[in-house]
Design a protein around this motif. Sequence first.
Motif, PDB file in Angstrom:
ATOM      1  N   LEU A  22      45.423  41.660  49.179  1.00 44.14           N
ATOM      2  CA  LEU A  22      45.878  40.557  48.327  1.00 44.14           C
ATOM      3  C   LEU A  22      45.226  39.261  48.782  1.00 44.14           C
ATOM      4  CD1 LEU A  22      49.631  41.571  48.343  1.00 44.14           C
ATOM      5  CD2 LEU A  22      48.060  41.756  46.396  1.00 44.14           C
ATOM      6  N   CYS A  60      50.099  36.319  46.140  1.00 45.69           N
ATOM      7  CA  CYS A  60      50.548  37.676  46.469  1.00 45.69           C
ATOM      8  C   CYS A  60      50.405  38.589  45.271  1.00 45.69           C
ATOM      9  CB  CYS A  60      52.000  37.688  46.948  1.00 45.69           C
ATOM     10  SG  CYS A  60      53.218  37.761  45.612  1.00 45.69           S
ATOM     11  N   MET A  62      47.505  38.704  43.231  1.00 42.62           N
ATOM     12  CA  MET A  62      46.093  38.617  42.872  1.00 42.62           C
ATOM     13  C   MET A  62      45.325  39.221  44.037  1.00 42.62           C
ATOM     14  SD  MET A  62      43.963  35.173  42.038  1.00 42.62           S
ATOM     15  CE  MET A  62      42.183  35.271  41.805  1.00 42.62           C
ATOM     16  N   PHE A  63      44.305  40.006  43.735  1.00 40.68           N
ATOM     17  CA  PHE A  63      43.530  40.611  44.817  1.00 40.68           C
ATOM     18  C   PHE A  63      42.467  39.637  45.325  1.00 40.68           C
ATOM     19  CE2 PHE A  63      45.005  44.361  42.367  1.00 40.68           C
ATOM     20  CZ  PHE A  63      45.812  44.892  43.359  1.00 40.68           C
TER      21      PHE A  63
ATOM     22  N   MET B   1      50.790  49.437  49.107  1.00 39.74           N
ATOM     23  CA  MET B   1      49.889  49.978  48.086  1.00 39.74           C
ATOM     24  C   MET B   1      49.032  51.093  48.668  1.00 39.74           C
ATOM     25  SD  MET B   1      48.505  46.673  45.960  1.00 39.74           S
ATOM     26  CE  MET B   1      48.652  45.454  47.273  1.00 39.74           C
ATOM     27  N   ILE B   6      38.060  48.320  43.591  1.00 42.10           N
ATOM     28  CA  ILE B   6      38.110  47.451  42.412  1.00 42.10           C
ATOM     29  C   ILE B   6      36.689  47.202  41.932  1.00 42.10           C
ATOM     30  CG2 ILE B   6      38.720  45.182  41.497  1.00 42.10           C
ATOM     31  CD1 ILE B   6      40.998  45.020  43.417  1.00 42.10           C
ATOM     32  N   LEU B  27      42.690  46.706  34.904  1.00 40.84           N
ATOM     33  CA  LEU B  27      43.476  45.631  35.517  1.00 40.84           C
ATOM     34  C   LEU B  27      43.250  44.356  34.708  1.00 40.84           C
ATOM     35  CD1 LEU B  27      45.073  44.316  37.938  1.00 40.84           C
ATOM     36  CD2 LEU B  27      42.859  44.018  39.052  1.00 40.84           C
ATOM     37  N   GLY B  29      45.542  40.686  34.089  1.00 42.76           N
ATOM     38  CA  GLY B  29      45.923  39.630  35.028  1.00 42.76           C
ATOM     39  C   GLY B  29      46.701  40.171  36.219  1.00 42.76           C
ATOM     40  N   GLY B  30      47.188  41.394  36.097  1.00 42.77           N
ATOM     41  CA  GLY B  30      47.839  42.059  37.222  1.00 42.77           C
ATOM     42  C   GLY B  30      49.281  41.650  37.473  1.00 42.77           C
ATOM     43  N   GLN B  31      49.871  40.848  36.581  1.00 41.05           N
ATOM     44  CA  GLN B  31      51.210  40.332  36.883  1.00 41.05           C
ATOM     45  C   GLN B  31      52.293  41.406  36.764  1.00 41.05           C
ATOM     46  OE1 GLN B  31      51.257  36.861  38.157  1.00 41.05           O
ATOM     47  NE2 GLN B  31      49.271  37.880  38.267  1.00 41.05           N
ATOM     48  N   ILE B  34      50.185  44.750  39.573  1.00 37.20           N
ATOM     49  CA  ILE B  34      50.154  44.587  41.034  1.00 37.20           C
ATOM     50  C   ILE B  34      51.539  44.853  41.642  1.00 37.20           C
ATOM     51  CG2 ILE B  34      49.663  42.988  42.950  1.00 37.20           C
ATOM     52  CD1 ILE B  34      47.347  41.861  41.233  1.00 37.20           C
ATOM     53  N   LYS B  38      52.414  47.802  44.327  1.00 40.17           N
ATOM     54  CA  LYS B  38      53.089  47.557  45.606  1.00 40.17           C
ATOM     55  C   LYS B  38      54.247  48.522  45.808  1.00 40.17           C
ATOM     56  CE  LYS B  38      52.200  42.595  45.969  1.00 40.17           C
ATOM     57  NZ  LYS B  38      52.859  41.283  45.961  1.00 40.17           N
ATOM     58  N   ARG B 101      47.697  33.759  35.063  1.00 37.11           N
ATOM     59  CA  ARG B 101      47.009  35.017  35.359  1.00 37.11           C
ATOM     60  C   ARG B 101      47.216  36.067  34.264  1.00 37.11           C
ATOM     61  NH1 ARG B 101      42.900  35.557  38.238  1.00 37.11           N
ATOM     62  NH2 ARG B 101      43.386  37.734  38.651  1.00 37.11           N
TER      63      ARG B 101
END
Lengths: 161, 260
Positions: A22, A60, A62-63, B1, B6, B27, B29-31, B34, B38, B101
């Motif tokens: 992250l 946290c 966002m990669f 994870m 990526i 993927l 914005g990953g909101q 992600i 996790k 995002r």
Amino acid sequence: MTKVSMTINGKQVSGDVEGRTLLASFLREDQRLTGTHIGCDTSQCGACVVHVDGKAVKSCTMFAIEADGAQVATIEGQAAEDGTLNAIQAAFQEHHGLQCGFCTPGMVMSAAALLKENPKPSASEVREYLEGNICRCTGYHNIVKSIMAASGQDVSAIAAE
Amino acid sequence: MYAFDIERPATVAEAAAALGNEDAQALGGGQTLIPTLKQRLASPEKLVSLTGVAEMQGITSNGGTLTIGGAVTHADVAGDGSYKALSELASNIGDPAVRNRGTIGGSLANNDPSACYPAAALASGATIVTNTREIAADDYFVGLFETALDEGEIITAVKFPIPQKANYQKFLQPASRFALVGVFVAVTADGVRVAVTGASNEGVHRWTAAEDALSANFSADALDGLSVSADDLIADLHGSAEYRAHLVAVMTKRAVAAAS
């Protein structure tokens, strides 16, 4: 591992990261910029807010690889080189905008993003903008007051509660 | 994870090729993705980030149709304003950092039963544009987290015909900031469309009885006496099925009253 490069607080940095690293972990563990806090790790609390290409994001969620080539600003870059606090930080100090201080880095970074978009926000606009920043001490009143003061507005009428 | 690689393709063609592997996942914005990763609820070998695909950026308005790139963030839709009800909806998703995002394509591909964008797409009669075809919103939303998208298919844009009047009313679930119930009402040349999110175990859906009543008489009073069955509505600690059924009618009336 993948090599990433980005500019953090004006300094060019690079490092090797895994896909799953992250941005918050890269900042804290690789760059040792531990001012960015991880409070919840579930995108709720906002203690990890930093700016990526000028926009407030939860680091946290966002990669690090996604920030490759980006301009990143963290709490460490807010004060001047000599340690002089910026207007938002000084206002937090002056108006007791923190209690335990854990959420403060995220609060300051969100406030900076807000004031860039909206230089003279109303108190309700401040509260709305901080929707994604949680203070476990529930010290919101003085946080809002600090941000209003940082925007140059008169906060003398806002009573301490 | 769990560990994964990526990729950051620059074009839709490269992204589609990268997604050809069945263990790859897109993927946005990953909101949502992600946090899911996790919790180890997903274990892709490879994520294909779509945020660097230039073809999927940008918002254009042309002849009453608003076309939004699949990788456009909620913040950018909120700031656009050419379809006011849609921009207002986007401005109330999540919080400011999430909006910077999260993307429209990601939201529609995920089809969370409480997400806001599916209601806008369905009520507006939007068209979901992918790398291989165009899908009408009426055919796109299949069920809970299910869409008509094939494996590896990418939402490159969404086309919204701008309605004569529209409004979205969201009853906020304050912890998640998703809709406990949300209703999008749109007045189009072909009649009124009403789409409900947050309420049904089947995901976003149209409320056709309300559409008929509102097409005959577009006023909140036209909904008097209409109610929604609580059967198969979501029931959880935030609200019972009966409560959600009640909210559907209330939010629809509010949306009609506020439509502009």
